[in-house]
Design an enzyme around this catalytic site. Structure first.
Site, PDB file in Angstrom:
ATOM      1  N   ASN A   1       0.831  -1.197   0.000  1.00  0.00           N
ATOM      2  CA  ASN A   1       0.000   0.000   0.000  1.00  0.00           C
ATOM      3  C   ASN A   1       0.872   1.257   0.000  1.00  0.00           C
ATOM      4  OD1 ASN A   1      -2.761   1.178   0.368  1.00  0.00           O
ATOM      5  ND2 ASN A   1      -1.850   1.956   2.258  1.00  0.00           N
ATOM      6  N   SER A   2       0.496   2.258  -0.797  1.00  0.00           N
ATOM      7  CA  SER A   2       1.182   3.546  -0.843  1.00  0.00           C
ATOM      8  C   SER A   2       2.642   3.357  -1.274  1.00  0.00           C
ATOM      9  CB  SER A   2       1.058   4.256   0.503  1.00  0.00           C
ATOM     10  OG  SER A   2       1.480   5.590   0.412  1.00  0.00           O
TER      11      SER A   2
END
Length: 409
Positions: A231-232
């Protein structure tokens, strides 16, 4: 998405949207987020901390009373929201690593998550994953108690998120669909950084490898169907690991990132090669002053450089920028990924605009790109605010990908 709150501070708005998004999997309540935001002074890190801490304390206290009174579902829900609110409370404090407030809020966030985890059925199990003579913290999610091997997602957060937050960013969505999920914090992420002082490292395959070793000992894990989701900033770290780790059946970048160095080199005019040299130089007062001016003028840069120095173990903004240059998938790294890859792209990504498509274009493995749009309310970085939509598409892709692998095998 146009800011609904904090119209003059896009970073405060994004972090508020992040909590709005976590409503989808029980990490917040709309009224609590709005009420807390209304008490915060825009741009004031101390005010942000104080108001989120007050909300977290209140919600945690109510959860504790519910548990004592024999209401476990109410307690679970309250502890889960309180955990997220404590996470939010300490978010902007990392410019002063010795500030006791962020240690306190972080520890309370973990404590509340553990309290909630114990009240799920099946219980979400905190685990310690062997890593270089120590351990990494994580959570094992089981679809049921049968110990049946199931397709599995190993997942981790990015530059600033926690393993606990992955509950909302994909773990519960996986459990709903019958997956085993293992969420963990790696070096530079909150657990190892708070407790052991471990900062980020670019060779993420040497983090994922030990996590895979651990996962493959679990009876609930189907070793032929293990996917990795990042994520990210994890949208760069997970593909980096997949380039060298051949035991993965799929990789998901939520959202895709190709070159973190661009986040620094694009904000200062000039030739990139020359700027890289200046970032790594022993001294460059002119560039130091330029970076200081950017930090003072831009709320995103203010937060990113303060936090970046903390998680990279850098003493100055320029040293953080130099460290960021080592995080990339250039030089043929992206091309080494062999397993199927899903790259997510946010149309209005606040941090890495254009990088998801750049990563996608460099891949030579079986690949899919999903663009999330403003019309869907999903154009923010990592689809904050549209998590049910995003995770439905991600897991539908993963269902099809792992089913095809199983059928072919």
């Amino acid at each position: 998405m146009k800011p609904l709150l904090f119209s003059n501070d896009v970073q405060f708005w994004y972090e508020t949207l992040r909590s709005f998004g976590h409503i989808a999997y029980g990490g917040a309540d709309f009224g609590e987020v709005v009420s807390t935001s209304g008490r915060i002074v825009e741009g004031d890190y101390g005010s942000w901390h104080d108001e989120w801490l007050a909300t977290a304390d209140r919600v945690a206290g109510e959860a504790r009373r519910a548990l004592e009174a024999g209401h476990p579902v109410s307690a679970r829900d309250g502890f889960l929201r309180a955990s997220n609110y404590y996470r939010s409370a300490e978010f902007f404090l990392h410019g002063t690593p010795c500030d006791p407030r962020h240690d306190h809020a972080y520890e309370r966030s973990v404590e509340c998550f553990h309290a909630a985890a114990a009240l799920f059925t099946p219980r979400i199990e905190p685990v310690r994953i062997p890593y270089e003579g120590g351990t990494l913290p994580g959570y094992l999610y089981r679809a049921d108690t049968s110990a049946t091997p199931r397709p599995t997602v190993i997942m981790h957060n990015g530059f600033d998120g926690t393993a606990e937050e992955m509950h909302y960013f994909g773990a519960m969505a996986g459990v709903e669909r019958g997956y085993t999920v293992l969420a963990f914090d790696g070096p530079g992420q909150p657990g190892p950084l708070h407790r052991d002082g471990l900062v980020f490292r670019p060779d993420w395959e040497n983090v994922v490898g030990p996590v895979l070793d651990f996962a493959l000992t679990l009876p609930e894990v189907d070793g032929d169907r293990v996917a990795l989701l990042g994520n990210s900033m994890g949208g760069l770290l997970a593909p980096r690991a997949a380039a060298f780790e051949r035991r993965l059946a799929a990789v998901i970048a939520l959202d895709g990132v190709y070159d973190l160095g661009r986040a620094v080199t694009n904000i200062v005019p000039g030739d990139r090669g020359e700027l890289e040299r200046r970032l790594r130089a022993a001294s460059d007062p002119e560039l130091d002053a330029q970076l200081d001016d950017l930090i003072a003028a831009n709320p995103v840069m203010r937060w990113a450089f303060n936090h970046g120095m903390y998680v990279m173990g850098a003493d100055t903004p320029r040293a953080f920028g130099a460290a960021y240059l080592d995080y990339h998938l250039r030089d043929g790294i992206a091309e080494q990924i062999k397993c199927p890859a899903l790259i997510c792209e946010a149309a209005e990504d606040l941090f890495f605009a254009g990088q998801a498509r750049q990563l996608y274009d460099h891949l030579t493995c079986p690949k899919t790109l999903i663009e999330f749009t403003s019309e869907e309310g999903a154009d923010a970085h990592c689809q904050a605010g549209a998590q049910r939509l995003a995770l439905a598409r991600i897991y539908d892709w993963l269902d099809d990908t792992l089913h095809h692998r199983y059928a072919a095998g």
